[in-house]
Design a protein around this motif. Sequence first.
Motif, mmCIF file in Angstrom:
data_model
loop_
_atom_site.group_PDB
_atom_site.id
_atom_site.type_symbol
_atom_site.label_atom_id
_atom_site.label_comp_id
_atom_site.label_asym_id
_atom_site.label_seq_id
_atom_site.Cartn_x
_atom_site.Cartn_y
_atom_site.Cartn_z
ATOM 1 N N ASN A 415 23.603 48.009 29.238
ATOM 2 C CA ASN A 415 24.138 48.279 30.586
ATOM 3 C C ASN A 415 23.314 49.314 31.339
ATOM 4 O O ASN A 415 23.719 49.755 32.419
ATOM 5 N N ASP A 416 22.177 49.714 30.805
ATOM 6 C CA ASP A 416 21.282 50.624 31.508
ATOM 7 C C ASP A 416 20.208 49.811 32.229
ATOM 8 O O ASP A 416 19.515 49.002 31.613
ATOM 9 N N ILE A 417 20.104 50.035 33.524
ATOM 10 C CA ILE A 417 19.109 49.340 34.342
ATOM 11 C C ILE A 417 17.858 50.209 34.386
ATOM 12 O O ILE A 417 17.911 51.384 34.761
ATOM 13 N N VAL A 418 16.723 49.627 34.003
ATOM 14 C CA VAL A 418 15.501 50.415 33.800
ATOM 15 C C VAL A 418 14.291 49.709 34.406
ATOM 16 O O VAL A 418 14.337 48.525 34.742
ATOM 17 N N THR A 419 13.194 50.469 34.501
ATOM 18 C CA THR A 419 11.868 49.899 34.723
ATOM 19 C C THR A 419 10.998 50.305 33.537
ATOM 20 O O THR A 419 11.296 51.281 32.842
ATOM 21 N N ILE A 420 9.937 49.556 33.318
ATOM 22 C CA ILE A 420 8.974 49.904 32.275
ATOM 23 C C ILE A 420 7.574 49.814 32.883
ATOM 24 O O ILE A 420 7.253 48.851 33.583
ATOM 25 N N ASP A 421 6.758 50.842 32.645
ATOM 26 C CA ASP A 421 5.426 50.863 33.252
ATOM 27 C C ASP A 421 4.370 50.285 32.307
ATOM 28 O O ASP A 421 4.673 49.843 31.196
#
Length: 534
Positions: A415-421
């Motif tokens: 349920n954690d909304i993230v980005t990944i670089d």
Amino acid sequence: MMMNHQLLIKTMLERAYKLFPKKEIFSRGLDRDMRYTYGDFYPRVCKLANVLQALDVKQGDKIGTFAWNNHRHLELYFAITCSGSVLHTLNLRLFPEHVIHVINHAEDKIIFVDEDLLPIVEKAAPQLTTVEKYVIMTDKDELPETSLSPVYHYEKLLAEAADTYDFPDLDENTPAAMCYTTATTGLPKGVTYTHRSIYLHSLAESLPDVLGLSERDAVLPVVPMFHVLAWGLPFSCTWMGSKLVLPGRVLTPEALCTLMEQEGVTMAAGVPTIWMGIYQHLDSGAKYDLSKLRYIVNGGSAVSKTQIAAFEKKFGLSILHAYGMTETSPVVLCSTMKSYMEDWDEEEQYAMRAKQGVLVPGLEMKIVNDEGEEVAWNGKEMGELCVRGPWITSEYYKEPERSAENIKDGWLYTNDIVTIDEEGFILIQDRAKDLIKSGGEWISSVDLENTIMAHPEVVEAAVIAVPDPKWQERPMACVVLKDGSNVTEQDILDFLKPKVARYWMPDKVQIIGEIPKTSVGKFNKKALRETYAK
């Protein structure tokens, strides 16, 4: 072929006893402090295991602990798990009805309780359906007056017990401990940890590019021992022979800074509210020798790059971001910089360190969008973080329907909304329920909070969504200022204007005295929404 060797917590305990018998455990108490060694600790754990047997505890029985971070709680961590029963650490900050629910739901047989926490247990006791006995942990020679029955004195029980115990050879998949989520919505959910999961989590947590624990460390777990097993640190530190510094119940900035100086603490772990309190204390002019402190481990929620830089530049204190949850034992991500990043400019480094970090060895992850497709590693596309591995829960305790909501096809959906670089560093944008959708565009409340908290007069900021007839939702900021500050709503908006997109600008900035917190120190946005949604 290799030996089929079982991964058991008792090997951690025995290693500390055999290899590090001179290493210290310091415990801050109510009436008196306790300083002893792993050599002293082991026979007390054996005594306690004999006490459990005398109290008719069987393998698989759940044993509740209602206690602060202290030496007796540490003894329970090992005596309960190594003898084959299940350690259930009870969150003393839960609502009373939640305390009653988790004890009954887990079917705790005995509760061990610190003397000063007796009133909470006494109030709950008439509604507890499975608890048969209570053991009070106190420095006093006699039991305090209590309505609990039957009741026993921890130290007297130990005094009468033998100091040797033959810990059983268990199956590594035997349940060892359990914790319940803090539940901002609905009832808390139970997560059970096995010997195998705790063993592997402790091993990964100790690796150089994770927390890098060693025998040379003196570790202060400020994070409560009732919260995801103090992030596993009591087990990891014992196994590695690290000195443990247990702070007891007094967690003021003064008390913690004094303890870090007095005991030569090299690593401390806790949530941002603790570190921001210490920052303000030091910023007010308080002086301590904290030169041995290698880093502060921050978890629970993020601190901004501005705050990380301020800690380091003003006081020489380094913050290490980590991420996890009850369901993940908890460590999943750690923001340890890669070697070549040391050549980056200062702003780039701080921006990287403000992220939650890279996946720790032993786990797998994927980040998926609403269509179930994995997002690109470009630091822009957002998706839900999903993880799997040997210390990730496969189900909630006795909750098949709630398990099915979050655990799908062998993956835990966080349920954690993230980005990944491109470097594999993950940045949490928001909890799914806290992400703000305004006019079809997503706004990260976490990013907006961190930007607001870069203001020199701001102590804390929490951003929530409020309904809007035109845009569906709009952001509202709740801001706590430094004592005596005259900063206004307009000052905050003017500060934000050059830093965020126009549609990110809050429609309202509410100056408040305190942001409500959950039982583990996170911002309670549910409470804020209930107060300000209209």
